[in-house]
Design an enzyme around this catalytic site. Structure first.
Site, PDB file in Angstrom:
ATOM      1  CD  GLU A  45      -2.962  -1.304   2.157  1.00 26.17           C
ATOM      2  OE1 GLU A  45      -4.064  -1.886   1.702  1.00 26.17           O
ATOM      3  OE2 GLU A  45      -2.986  -0.495   3.189  1.00 26.17           O
ATOM      4  CB  CYS A  50       3.004   7.196   3.689  1.00 22.55           C
ATOM      5  SG  CYS A  50       3.699   6.145   4.911  1.00 22.55           S
ATOM      6  CB  CYS A  92       7.595  -5.889   8.656  1.00 23.29           C
ATOM      7  SG  CYS A  92       8.943  -5.047   9.305  1.00 23.29           S
ATOM      8  CB  CYS A 152       6.794  -3.364  16.232  1.00 23.32           C
ATOM      9  SG  CYS A 152       8.476  -3.078  15.877  1.00 23.32           S
ATOM     10  CB  CYS A 205       3.410  -2.465  14.190  1.00 21.06           C
ATOM     11  SG  CYS A 205       3.486  -2.385  12.103  1.00 21.06           S
ATOM     12  N   GLY A 254       6.964  -2.109   5.943  1.00 23.45           N
ATOM     13  CA  GLY A 254       8.581  -2.525   5.980  1.00 23.45           C
ATOM     14  C   GLY A 254       9.496  -1.936   6.748  1.00 23.45           C
ATOM     15  CB  SER A 261       9.645   3.245  15.436  1.00 26.65           C
ATOM     16  OG  SER A 261       9.411   3.699  14.153  1.00 26.65           O
ATOM     17  CB  CYS A 303       0.997   5.340  11.252  1.00 28.24           C
ATOM     18  SG  CYS A 303       2.255   6.338  10.659  1.00 28.24           S
TER      19      CYS A 303
HETATM   20  N1  SAH Z   1       9.255  -0.009   9.870  1.00 24.48           N
HETATM   21  C1  SAH Z   1       9.500   1.494   9.800  1.00 24.48           C
HETATM   22  C2  SAH Z   1       8.367   2.294   9.192  1.00 24.48           C
HETATM   23  C3  SAH Z   1       7.224   1.787   9.101  1.00 24.48           C
HETATM   24  S1  SAH Z   1       6.358   2.093  10.329  1.00 24.48           S
HETATM   25  C4  SAH Z   1       9.608   1.695  11.448  1.00 24.48           C
HETATM   26  O1  SAH Z   1       9.071   0.953  12.282  1.00 24.48           O
HETATM   27  O2  SAH Z   1       9.947   3.027  11.733  1.00 24.48           O
HETATM   28  C5  SAH Z   1       5.863   3.980  10.634  1.00 24.48           C
HETATM   29  C6  SAH Z   1       5.579   4.354  11.981  1.00 24.48           C
HETATM   30  O3  SAH Z   1       4.072   4.191  12.399  1.00 24.48           O
HETATM   31  C7  SAH Z   1       6.386   3.888  12.927  1.00 24.48           C
HETATM   32  O4  SAH Z   1       6.994   4.848  13.837  1.00 24.48           O
HETATM   33  C8  SAH Z   1       5.781   2.906  13.426  1.00 24.48           C
HETATM   34  O5  SAH Z   1       6.230   2.388  14.799  1.00 24.48           O
HETATM   35  C9  SAH Z   1       4.327   3.508  13.696  1.00 24.48           C
HETATM   36  N2  SAH Z   1       3.238   2.613  13.927  1.00 24.48           N
HETATM   37  C10 SAH Z   1       3.094   1.108  13.738  1.00 24.48           C
HETATM   38  N3  SAH Z   1       2.065   0.593  13.916  1.00 24.48           N
HETATM   39  C11 SAH Z   1       1.166   1.725  14.477  1.00 24.48           C
HETATM   40  C12 SAH Z   1      -0.021   2.007  14.845  1.00 24.48           C
HETATM   41  N4  SAH Z   1      -0.936   0.793  15.026  1.00 24.48           N
HETATM   42  N5  SAH Z   1      -0.365   3.092  15.412  1.00 24.48           N
HETATM   43  C13 SAH Z   1       0.363   4.125  15.367  1.00 24.48           C
HETATM   44  N6  SAH Z   1       1.591   4.047  14.848  1.00 24.48           N
HETATM   45  C14 SAH Z   1       1.871   2.850  14.456  1.00 24.48           C
HETATM   46 FE1  SF4 Z   2       7.991  -3.511  11.075  1.00 29.25          FE
HETATM   47 FE2  SF4 Z   2       8.159  -0.761  11.686  1.00 29.25          FE
HETATM   48 FE3  SF4 Z   2       5.733  -2.295  11.863  1.00 29.25          FE
HETATM   49 FE4  SF4 Z   2       7.943  -2.452  13.606  1.00 29.25          FE
HETATM   50  S1  SF4 Z   2       6.887  -0.806  13.351  1.00 29.25           S
HETATM   51  S2  SF4 Z   2       7.026  -4.399  12.556  1.00 29.25           S
HETATM   52  S3  SF4 Z   2       9.730  -2.374  11.919  1.00 29.25           S
HETATM   53  S4  SF4 Z   2       6.822  -2.109  10.173  1.00 29.25           S
END
Ligand code: SAH
Ligand code: SF4
Length: 400
Positions: free
Chosen positions: A124, A137, A144, A148, A151, A203, A257, A377
């Site tokens: 996406e 974005c 990935c 986390c 996420c 990713g 992050s 996000c």
């Molecule tokens: N993998 C990379 C980039 C993609 S995530 C990373 O982790 O930085 C982009 C941002 O969204 C990151 O800061 C991630 O931690 C945050 N994110 C992921 N899941 C989320 C959620 N459910 N609510 C709010 N932010 C989230």
């Molecule tokens: Fe991967 Fe970023 Fe999601 Fe963590 S927050 S699982 S590094 S996409």
């Protein structure tokens, strides 16, 4: 030369067939996609296809402008190239983008594209229009490898890294949809609709370093799409060994992050912390601005109710990042079906922001965008999965 071997007519009279004058179109898979090649790679590919060495640099410049400045997809339209050469290019190369499978537009103007890449995988891409700017974005992987716990992408297995072409292609298809390429010959690009890029889609970009780097170099190139390195922000969960490389080889803005102020909590939220803990990460970040000559580092902090959102957390956060030019981006948790966390209350988020602000840091609270189309996000891909599930459920109910 086998191509000029006399062929037999039906009655057996030999004739000479000059098949070389008829460009044979290679099947698609055999053509090289120009999108995503660096200038050096494109030059080598052109020479390989028969471009004289002496002309190669000039041809790269011409093709580059057609593809990345004007957004032209058809070699026949590249009018400053000789006709034969255009035919040769069409025979050996293609200018191909990932296929847009669906496009959703949110009530707030956010656009989410589901795109299909080779192998039938889907990722996406989200476009977020804001006052005076527009942020795209972009995804760097299908799924990935990291897990986390807050996420949604993290619940999907890594399928594969995206190629540089697939990453650049996301930018180009958004410009297509927004009608952003200048009309050939006008010379003016007008206002930028895609003015910023964030590598915050699906990713972990630093686990696909070379492709992300090459893609960003293509996008930053001043004779093409021309987005400056300060308009590109790479977000990472903290892959420490690649952070210095990002400064040296890409030089873009960095977002981390961060999400927790103790290793105990960060281990749970961002498990890669077990490999590179907060102290190791912060040491790498202290060197980043100098190495990349960039401004502030963005610390992303997802607000999870009763997990990482106390006043004590806010104070620890400020203390930890002391000395690093920083901005703290508070992200209200975007819930997804089955998520094990809740979004912090609004008053809590504001109180947290206030402590940070009083310590002298900008602390914007990221307004969730495109929530109605699950474009926020950490939600990417989930809507598609749900759609699939419901289709499967319908099929089951119908006894199919
Ligand atoms: N993998 C990379 C980039 C993609 S995530 C990373 O982790 O930085 C982009 C941002 O969204 C990151 O800061 C991630 O931690 C945050 N994110 C992921 N899941 C989320 C959620 N459910 N609510 C709010 N932010 C989230
Ligand atoms: Fe991967 Fe970023 Fe999601 Fe963590 S927050 S699982 S590094 S996409």
């Amino acid at each position: 030369m086998t191509d000029q071997t006399p062929a037999q007519t039906a009655v057996g009279t030999p004739i000479t067939q000059d098949v070389l004058t008829i460009p044979r179109r290679l099947p698609d898979a055999a053509r090289v996609n120009i999108v995503g090649l660096t200038r050096d790679q494109l030059r080598a590919a052109l020479v390989e296809a028969g471009t004289p060495e002496k002309q190669a640099k000039m041809r790269v410049g011409q093709i580059w402008q057609w593809v990345y400045y004007w957004g032209v997809r058809d070699f026949a339209a590249m009018t400053n190239l000789a006709k034969d050469y255009r035919a040769l290019l069409a025979d050996r190369f293609e200018i191909a983008l990932p296929e847009v499978v669906s496009r959703q537009v949110s009530a707030d103007g956010t656009r989410k594209y589901l795109v299909r890449i080779a192998g039938g995988h889907e990722v996406e891409v989200v476009y977020i229009p804001e006052e005076g700017r527009g942020t795209l974005c972009v995804s760097s992987q299908v799924g990935c490898t990291l897990t986390c716990s807050f996420c949604h992408t993290g619940t999907q297995k890594l399928v594969r890294n995206l190629t540089a072409g697939e990453i650049v292609g996301q930018v180009m298809l958004a410009r297509d949809d927004l009608g952003e390429w200048p009309a050939v010959g006008t010379g003016s690009t007008g206002d930028r609709l895609v003015s910023n890029i964030v590598l915050m889609g699906m990713g972990e970009p630093l686990y696909n370093f070379e492709n992300v780097r090459d893609a960003m170099r293509v996008v930053m190139d001043g004779e093409g799409i021309g987005l400056g390195r300060r308009r590109i922000t790479l977000s990472t969960s903290g892959i420490v060994p690649e952070i210095a490389r990002t400064a040296e080889e890409i030089g873009c803005q960095l977002a981390i992050s961060f999400h927790a102020t103790t290793d105990e909590v960060r281990d749970r939220l961002v498990p890669v912390n077990r490999k590179w803990n907060i102290e190791t990460l912060l040491a790498a970040l202290r060197d980043y601005p100098k190495l990349s000559n960039s401004e502030r580092i963005t610390f992303e902090y997802v607000m999870l109710k009763d997990v990482n959102d106390s006043d004590a957390d806010a104070r620890r956060l400020v203390k930890l990042i002391q000395g690093i030019p920083a901005k703290i981006n508070l992200i209200p948790f975007n819930e997804w079906p089955g998520a094990p966390y809740q979004r912090s209350d609004w008053e809590r988020i504001e109180a947290f922001a206030d402590i940070i602000y009083k310590a002298g840091y900008a602390s914007p609270i990221r307004t969730p965008r495109g929530e109605d189309i699950m474009a926020a996000c950490g939600q990417l891909k989930s809507a598609t999965e749900r759609a699939r599930k419901s289709r499967a459920a319908i099929a089951a109910e119908a006894g199919l």
